[in-house]
Write a protein that holds these residues in place. Structure first.
Motif, PDB file in Angstrom:
ATOM      1  N   HIS A   1       1.824  -5.554  -0.436  1.00  0.00           N
ATOM      2  CA  HIS A   1       2.857  -4.524  -0.490  1.00  0.00           C
ATOM      3  C   HIS A   1       2.661  -3.492   0.624  1.00  0.00           C
ATOM      4  CE1 HIS A   1       6.080  -2.338  -2.352  1.00  0.00           C
ATOM      5  NE2 HIS A   1       5.342  -1.248  -2.496  1.00  0.00           N
ATOM      6  N   ILE A   2       1.419  -3.088   0.838  1.00  0.00           N
ATOM      7  CA  ILE A   2       1.144  -2.105   1.903  1.00  0.00           C
ATOM      8  C   ILE A   2       1.583  -2.673   3.242  1.00  0.00           C
ATOM      9  CG2 ILE A   2      -0.688  -0.910   3.181  1.00  0.00           C
ATOM     10  CD1 ILE A   2      -2.240  -0.780   0.581  1.00  0.00           C
ATOM     11  N   TRP A   3       1.249  -3.941   3.477  1.00  0.00           N
ATOM     12  CA  TRP A   3       1.627  -4.572   4.740  1.00  0.00           C
ATOM     13  C   TRP A   3       3.144  -4.612   4.876  1.00  0.00           C
ATOM     14  CZ3 TRP A   3       4.098  -9.361   5.697  1.00  0.00           C
ATOM     15  CH2 TRP A   3       4.164  -9.689   7.056  1.00  0.00           C
ATOM     16  N   LYS A   4       3.822  -5.016   3.796  1.00  0.00           N
ATOM     17  CA  LYS A   4       5.273  -5.174   3.845  1.00  0.00           C
ATOM     18  C   LYS A   4       5.958  -3.824   4.057  1.00  0.00           C
ATOM     19  CE  LYS A   4       8.219  -6.733   0.684  1.00  0.00           C
ATOM     20  NZ  LYS A   4       8.665  -7.486  -0.495  1.00  0.00           N
ATOM     21  N   VAL A   5       5.508  -2.818   3.325  1.00  0.00           N
ATOM     22  CA  VAL A   5       6.122  -1.495   3.454  1.00  0.00           C
ATOM     23  C   VAL A   5       5.955  -0.980   4.881  1.00  0.00           C
ATOM     24  CG1 VAL A   5       5.812   0.913   2.790  1.00  0.00           C
ATOM     25  CG2 VAL A   5       5.966  -0.840   1.046  1.00  0.00           C
ATOM     26  N   ASN A   6       4.790  -1.244   5.469  1.00  0.00           N
ATOM     27  CA  ASN A   6       4.541  -0.749   6.826  1.00  0.00           C
ATOM     28  C   ASN A   6       5.346  -1.507   7.872  1.00  0.00           C
ATOM     29  OD1 ASN A   6       2.749   1.464   7.130  1.00  0.00           O
ATOM     30  ND2 ASN A   6       1.199   0.208   6.151  1.00  0.00           N
ATOM     31  N   SER A   7       5.517  -2.824   7.673  1.00  0.00           N
ATOM     32  CA  SER A   7       6.185  -3.562   8.743  1.00  0.00           C
ATOM     33  C   SER A   7       7.689  -3.664   8.552  1.00  0.00           C
ATOM     34  CB  SER A   7       5.569  -4.948   8.959  1.00  0.00           C
ATOM     35  OG  SER A   7       4.900  -5.397   7.844  1.00  0.00           O
ATOM     36  N   GLU A   8       8.176  -3.650   7.303  1.00  0.00           N
ATOM     37  CA  GLU A   8       9.618  -3.759   7.171  1.00  0.00           C
ATOM     38  C   GLU A   8      10.169  -2.861   6.080  1.00  0.00           C
ATOM     39  OE1 GLU A   8       9.764  -7.921   4.732  1.00  0.00           O
ATOM     40  OE2 GLU A   8       9.140  -8.016   6.823  1.00  0.00           O
ATOM     41  N   GLY A   9       9.421  -1.817   5.695  1.00  0.00           N
ATOM     42  CA  GLY A   9       9.852  -0.941   4.609  1.00  0.00           C
ATOM     43  C   GLY A   9      11.119  -0.190   4.979  1.00  0.00           C
ATOM     44  N   LEU A  10      12.096  -0.226   4.097  1.00  0.00           N
ATOM     45  CA  LEU A  10      13.362   0.449   4.369  1.00  0.00           C
ATOM     46  C   LEU A  10      13.517   1.721   3.543  1.00  0.00           C
ATOM     47  CD1 LEU A  10      15.638  -2.695   4.531  1.00  0.00           C
ATOM     48  CD2 LEU A  10      14.891  -1.270   6.425  1.00  0.00           C
ATOM     49  N   ALA A  11      12.646   1.901   2.549  1.00  0.00           N
ATOM     50  CA  ALA A  11      12.744   3.112   1.742  1.00  0.00           C
ATOM     51  C   ALA A  11      12.443   4.325   2.621  1.00  0.00           C
ATOM     52  CB  ALA A  11      11.751   3.040   0.582  1.00  0.00           C
ATOM     53  N   PRO A  12      13.136   5.451   2.386  1.00  0.00           N
ATOM     54  CA  PRO A  12      12.905   6.619   3.240  1.00  0.00           C
ATOM     55  C   PRO A  12      11.491   7.180   3.129  1.00  0.00           C
ATOM     56  CG  PRO A  12      14.445   7.109   1.449  1.00  0.00           C
ATOM     57  CD  PRO A  12      14.204   5.644   1.424  1.00  0.00           C
ATOM     58  N   ASP A  13      10.832   6.932   2.007  1.00  0.00           N
ATOM     59  CA  ASP A  13       9.470   7.457   1.862  1.00  0.00           C
ATOM     60  C   ASP A  13       8.435   6.346   2.026  1.00  0.00           C
ATOM     61  OD1 ASP A  13      10.229   6.196  -0.416  1.00  0.00           O
ATOM     62  OD2 ASP A  13       9.319   7.636  -1.790  1.00  0.00           O
ATOM     63  N   ALA A  14       8.736   5.363   2.892  1.00  0.00           N
ATOM     64  CA  ALA A  14       7.832   4.215   3.080  1.00  0.00           C
ATOM     65  C   ALA A  14       6.431   4.655   3.483  1.00  0.00           C
ATOM     66  CB  ALA A  14       8.415   3.267   4.132  1.00  0.00           C
ATOM     67  N   ALA A  15       6.346   5.656   4.373  1.00  0.00           N
ATOM     68  CA  ALA A  15       5.031   6.096   4.842  1.00  0.00           C
ATOM     69  C   ALA A  15       4.201   6.657   3.693  1.00  0.00           C
ATOM     70  CB  ALA A  15       5.185   7.138   5.945  1.00  0.00           C
ATOM     71  N   GLN A  16       4.853   7.441   2.813  1.00  0.00           N
ATOM     72  CA  GLN A  16       4.112   8.004   1.677  1.00  0.00           C
ATOM     73  C   GLN A  16       3.678   6.909   0.714  1.00  0.00           C
ATOM     74  OE1 GLN A  16       6.507   9.679   3.234  1.00  0.00           O
ATOM     75  NE2 GLN A  16       6.932  11.647   2.265  1.00  0.00           N
ATOM     76  N   ILE A  17       4.564   5.938   0.507  1.00  0.00           N
ATOM     77  CA  ILE A  17       4.213   4.840  -0.407  1.00  0.00           C
ATOM     78  C   ILE A  17       3.002   4.099   0.141  1.00  0.00           C
ATOM     79  CG2 ILE A  17       4.977   2.621  -1.323  1.00  0.00           C
ATOM     80  CD1 ILE A  17       7.800   3.785  -1.410  1.00  0.00           C
ATOM     81  N   ALA A  18       3.037   3.820   1.457  1.00  0.00           N
ATOM     82  CA  ALA A  18       1.904   3.127   2.069  1.00  0.00           C
ATOM     83  C   ALA A  18       0.634   3.948   1.920  1.00  0.00           C
ATOM     84  CB  ALA A  18       2.189   2.851   3.538  1.00  0.00           C
ATOM     85  N   ALA A  19       0.754   5.266   2.127  1.00  0.00           N
ATOM     86  CA  ALA A  19      -0.426   6.130   2.014  1.00  0.00           C
ATOM     87  C   ALA A  19      -0.952   6.127   0.586  1.00  0.00           C
ATOM     88  CB  ALA A  19      -0.072   7.545   2.454  1.00  0.00           C
ATOM     89  N   GLY A  20      -0.043   6.262  -0.369  1.00  0.00           N
ATOM     90  CA  GLY A  20      -0.464   6.288  -1.768  1.00  0.00           C
ATOM     91  C   GLY A  20      -1.108   4.974  -2.166  1.00  0.00           C
ATOM     92  N   ALA A  21      -0.463   3.868  -1.784  1.00  0.00           N
ATOM     93  CA  ALA A  21      -0.991   2.555  -2.153  1.00  0.00           C
ATOM     94  C   ALA A  21      -2.340   2.301  -1.479  1.00  0.00           C
ATOM     95  CB  ALA A  21       0.005   1.463  -1.773  1.00  0.00           C
TER      96      ALA A  21
END
Lengths: 295, 301
Positions: free
Chosen positions: A245-265
């Motif tokens: 999930h971290i990889w996916k959010v970072n490379s193709e995340g479309l959610a506006p808070d993708a960076a925060q999600i990646a950081a939290g995860a």
């Protein structure tokens, strides 16, 4: 005097570079935790991810990671333990044994993505397990086995020879000796090594992209029938783990808070790995003390 | 001796002995079968590019252009090969001196402090998942390089920095083991002659442990060479050979990671990716071979 100056300069440089490593790690951990912790909440840990809107969580991913870890360890531990016992107790020095050692060595340095591709070809397509937790667990087993074999060998080597010989001298069979004398003594090493291996499973992603898949079906956490397609316990459903999930959010995340999600995860992942690491250390020391009566 | 001992036992003992033998043998067989099928399946898919799709292996290895979806598709994998080698070698160049210093610090300079604090710290580095390294690289290293250097910040330099932190623990732990295993008399002899610590390290410790140090470095390069996701996140993934360290490029692993899901099984586009995987696999064999050779050298020395 010149040699002394050189000595001082060299010592200073070595100490400086050694402290650079400490600083890098402190900075790394600090960065992950400071950026991630503020985003971690009960809601974040339990709710489902959102593709386009803000406020997605990592609930299913966290569950998948833990479930996959359990599945993998259920398969890896008996096989790894058996192979390790064979290598340390039954294998005699021969060409064949050398060959197996070479295999273990090669397997341990195989890129995880190649193991993942192999899983895609053989487990997902040929055996028809599909993108599933089961395929992922088997691929990770292949990936983790050499580690487990080495850990077991190491654990059994730490058993004093006299203890093993005393058991054999009492007329107890070799297998019984291994089971009831050697394994219990070697268990602190084996257990702490296994926990470290488990930490590796938890963070592994490359081998899972092509075996466990990159998506989760809509999970129904009230359905605990392992054969139902939406049940979280079904091992034959696709599952995206936390690391994937971290990889996916970072490379193709479309959610506006993708960076925060990646950081939290990432923070959740690192904290879990730290917990694995610390518990391995603690448990190893505790059991060593308990079994050897050394303070 | 062990055999006669077994023969004197009653039947239950023999049965029990067989349980152990059969169980452990099955486990070993599983290990052997898995490696052989791994090699077989990857090689059969990877080779079908050449035998089924008739791509010239030389074109694949030396071709500069990668455009699998063009009207006349071109499968030149040299940019990926260059990308993989340059990132992993650069990572080793960054990590090796740091690791050596950490090892010397832990063994020679401050053994108590080192073993108590530095070693656990370095072991922690080994446990951090690679995607987390990728995430930190993407959100710290890449913006930093973008500000400091021309270009977008992604590229070989960013990949090498991320990889160097990842392989640091491997090289350090092997280096530390080698330094700690050095016979005491060797160092004491040097000190007794009046040599300083640095002279001893530089003239005695480093040359005698060199094969082991190199083993660590090769294992580090092998790990960096096979690492997929962390590199993919920071390297930019443009399939061409970059003119600077800060220009977007691609590696074997990142090309496979990104394209594998978008190609149909058994198509030429898909088979070529398996050829890239086969190159990764062959390089693993090469690295293991080098490590074995170095280990034999260190035993003789």
């Amino acid at each position: 005097m010149k040699a002394k100056t050189a000595d001082k300069v060299a010592t200073t440089i070595i100490i400086m570079l050694a402290s650079v490593i400490v600083l890098v790690l402190a900075g790394l951990l600090g960065y992950i935790l400071v950026r991630g912790l503020s985003h971690i909440s009960f809601d974040f840990l339990t709710s489902a991810p959102q593709s386009f809107r803000k406020g997605g969580g990592i609930g299913p991913q966290l569950f998948n990671s833990i479930f996959l870890l359990v599945l993998t360890m259920i398969i890896t531990i008996p096989i790894g333990l058996g192979a390790g016992i064979y290598m340390s107790e039954y294998a005699k020095p021969s060409k064949f044994t050398n060959f197996i050692r070479l295999i273990v060595e090669v397997l341990s340095s195989f890129p995880s993505i190649v193991v993942g591709l192999f899983g895609l070809l053989v487990l997902v397509n040929l055996f028809g397990f599909g993108f599933s937790l089961f395929s992922g667990a088997l691929a990770l087993t292949v990936f983790n086995l050499p580690l487990m074999v080495r850990i077991t060998e190491q654990g059994l080597k730490s058993v004093p020879k006299e203890q093993k010989e005393a058991s054999l001298a009492l007329g107890i069979s070799k297998w019984k000796t291994i089971r009831s004398v050697m394994i219990p003594i070697g268990i602190p090493v084996i257990l702490s090594g296994t926990i470290l291996a488990a930490g590796r499973v938890f963070g592994e992603a490359a081998a899972l992209l092509f075996t466990a898949g990159m998506s989760s079906p809509r999970l129904d956490f009230t359905d605990w029938n392992p054969f139902s397609p939406f049940s979280p316990l079904n091992p034959f459903r696709p599952a995206e783990t936390l690391a994937v999930h971290i990889w996916k959010v970072n490379s193709e995340g479309l959610a506006p808070d993708a960076a925060q999600i990646a950081a939290g995860a990432s923070a959740v992942l690192v904290i879990t790995v730290l917990l694995f690491n610390l518990s391995a250390r603690w448990l190893g020391r505790y059991m060593y003390r308990k079994f050897t009566a050394i303070k | 001796m062990a055999k006669s001992h077994d023969r004197q036992q009653g039947t239950p003992h023999i049965a029990e002995e067989w349980v152990g033998r059969i169980y452990t043998t099955i486990c070993i067989l599983f290990l052997i079968v898995s490696i052989f099928s791994l090699v077989y399946f990857v090689a059969s898919k990877g080779l079908s590019t050449f035998f089924v799709n008739h791509v010239n292996p030389l074109d694949l290895l030396t071709g500069l252009k990668w455009s699998p979806d063009a009207d006349i598709p071109l499968f030149g994998a040299l940019p990926f090969i260059v990308g993989s080698f340059s990132t992993s070698l650069l990572a080793a160049i960054i990590a090796a001196p740091l690791s050596f210093c950490a090892a010397v610090f832990m063994v020679e300079i401050a053994p108590n402090f080192g073993r108590k604090y530095l070693q656990p710290v370095i072991e922690l580095l080994a446990g951090i998942p690679s995607v987390v390294y990728g995430f930190v690289g993407l959100s710290v290293i890449v913006p930093l390089f973008r500000d400091w250097f021309p270009g977008q910040g992604v590229g070989i330099a960013a990949g090498a920095v991320v990889l160097s932190v990842m392989i640091l623990p491997i090289i350090t732990s092997i280096s530390t083991d080698a330094l700690a295993a050095l016979p005491k008399g060797l160092k004491e002899g040097s000190y007794a002659l009046g040599a300083t610590r640095w002279q001893t390290i530089y003239r005695i410790v480093l040359p005698t442990t060199l094969p082991a140090q190199l083993t660590g470095i090769v294992l580090g390069i092998a790990r960096a060479f096979g690492e997929a996701l962390a590199v993919q996140m920071v390297i930019g993934n443009a399939p061409h050979i970059p003119r600077s360290l800060f220009e977007s490029t691609s590696t074997l692993t990142s090309a496979i990671t990104l394209s594998m899901g978008n190609t149909a099984m058994n198509s030429i586009q898909n088979n070529v990716l398996w050829s890239l995987a086969m190159i990764l696999m062959l390089m693993t064999f090469v690295f293991v071979f080098i490590v074995r050779w170095l280990e034999r050298r260190s035993k003789l020395g």
